[in-house]
Motif scaffolding. Structure first.
Motif, PDB file in Angstrom:
ATOM      1  N   SER A 154      42.356  45.306  36.667  1.00  0.00           N
ATOM      2  CA  SER A 154      41.216  46.228  36.685  1.00  0.00           C
ATOM      3  C   SER A 154      41.650  47.657  36.987  1.00  0.00           C
ATOM      4  O   SER A 154      41.120  48.608  36.400  1.00  0.00           O
ATOM      5  CB  SER A 154      40.168  45.760  37.709  1.00  0.00           C
ATOM      6  OG  SER A 154      40.725  45.713  39.019  1.00  0.00           O
ATOM      7  N   LEU A 171      35.868  48.326  37.400  1.00  0.00           N
ATOM      8  CA  LEU A 171      36.580  47.414  38.302  1.00  0.00           C
ATOM      9  C   LEU A 171      35.929  46.035  38.320  1.00  0.00           C
ATOM     10  O   LEU A 171      36.607  45.003  38.270  1.00  0.00           O
ATOM     11  CB  LEU A 171      36.614  47.995  39.718  1.00  0.00           C
ATOM     12  CG  LEU A 171      37.551  49.191  39.949  1.00  0.00           C
ATOM     13  CD1 LEU A 171      37.350  49.751  41.350  1.00  0.00           C
ATOM     14  CD2 LEU A 171      39.005  48.782  39.757  1.00  0.00           C
ATOM     15  N   THR A 174      36.182  44.259  34.577  1.00  0.00           N
ATOM     16  CA  THR A 174      37.542  43.853  34.217  1.00  0.00           C
ATOM     17  C   THR A 174      38.093  42.806  35.180  1.00  0.00           C
ATOM     18  O   THR A 174      38.889  41.955  34.772  1.00  0.00           O
ATOM     19  CB  THR A 174      38.485  45.067  34.175  1.00  0.00           C
ATOM     20  OG1 THR A 174      38.373  45.819  35.393  1.00  0.00           O
ATOM     21  CG2 THR A 174      38.158  45.980  33.004  1.00  0.00           C
ATOM     22  N   SER A 175      37.677  42.837  36.436  1.00  0.00           N
ATOM     23  CA  SER A 175      38.119  41.812  37.386  1.00  0.00           C
ATOM     24  C   SER A 175      37.569  40.447  36.996  1.00  0.00           C
ATOM     25  O   SER A 175      38.290  39.442  37.002  1.00  0.00           O
ATOM     26  CB  SER A 175      37.666  42.167  38.810  1.00  0.00           C
ATOM     27  OG  SER A 175      38.335  43.309  39.281  1.00  0.00           O
TER      28      SER A 175
END
Length: 265
Positions: A154, A171, A174-175
């Motif tokens: 991320s 963040l 994408t995490s």
């Protein structure tokens, strides 16, 4: 061959990844920089990452021996990976084709740079090497190994943000994506081709069709992405039940895989 300790595997994997990730900063401390690598516009792997794949392969072989591609989840299942990835991403393909417009500026170079390389390079580095070796051979639980992979993955996408709020969104998304790709990798019998092709096709459909940049357009674009994720989870669980059950259950979520998953091949 006696398998290396989980501590050794974890240490080598994390240190190798950190060197790769921060190589420019490390060289900068000594007044040096990463040498310029040739630009290959129409290849599946950049020249720089091809150099790093050679290093990763050497590290894996010296540490685990056996088949390096097997350790990375690349030895088999390419056709199967593409087939299931295509099925998973059908909601995006159909939805975007119906509601979006074809991007006439999309080129072969765009495909290689933004879809092909993203799918292959990121999945090998983040899922095959970092997450995969920590989970399969370092005896990490799924969540700890996936979160290490997710945090680094991320952070590497923060360039897409333009303010604190969008950074938080990048963040978070994408995490979750990193954990989802890692889960697909393991549940499809350590077949990295599944997340590689899912990643590749999602990027491709997102770029080849342009969804109107309006509240409705953005919402529908995300609806089709969520539908793709949901479909992949449902079908993965159904297929796993036919094989005898899911791989990640019980203690494997937090305390690591059982002995058979970490035996060197």
């Amino acid at each position: 061959m006696k398998q290396p300790s989980s501590i050794l595997v974890s240490t080598v994997v994390i240190l190798t990844f950190l060197v790769r990730y921060f190589l420019g900063d490390i060289l900068g401390l000594f007044g040096a920089s990463i040498p310029e690598f040739p630009y290959w516009p129409y290849t599946a792997i950049s020249s720089y990452n091809l150099f790093w794949f050679a290093i990763l392969g050497t590290v894996i072989y010296l540490m685990l021996r056996g088949n390096v591609l097997e350790h990375l989840g690349l030895f088999k299942g390419l056709g199967k990976g593409f087939l299931w990835a295509f099925i998973f991403t059908l909601p995006m393909a159909i939805g975007y084709a119906l509601l979006g417009t074809f991007n006439t500026e999309y080129t072969l170079e765009s495909f290689c740079q933004r879809a092909l390389r993203a799918g292959i390079e990121e999945e090998i580095f983040y899922r095959g090497f970092l997450f995969g070796l920590l989970f399969r051979y370092g005896r990490w639980g799924f969540f700890p190994a996936a979160m290490v992979n997710a945090v680094v993955f991320s952070i590497g996408h923060l360039y897409q943000a333009h303010d604190p709020l969008s950074a938080a969104g990048v963040l978070g998304v994408t995490s979750l994506g990193a954990c989802w790709f890692a889960w697909l990798y393991i549940e499809w019998d350590n077949n990295l081709w599944v997340p590689i092709f899912v990643h590749l096709l999602m990027n491709f459909f997102w770029a080849i069709f342009t969804i109107d940049n309006t509240a409705i357009g953005s919402t529908m674009g995300n609806v089709f992405r969520v539908a793709t994720i949901a479909l992949s989870i449902i079908l993965t669980i159904r297929m796993a039940k036919k094989r005898g059950g899911l791989t990640i259950t019980g203690r494997r979520w937090l305390k690591g895989p059982k002995e058979e998953l970490v035996s060197a091949t």
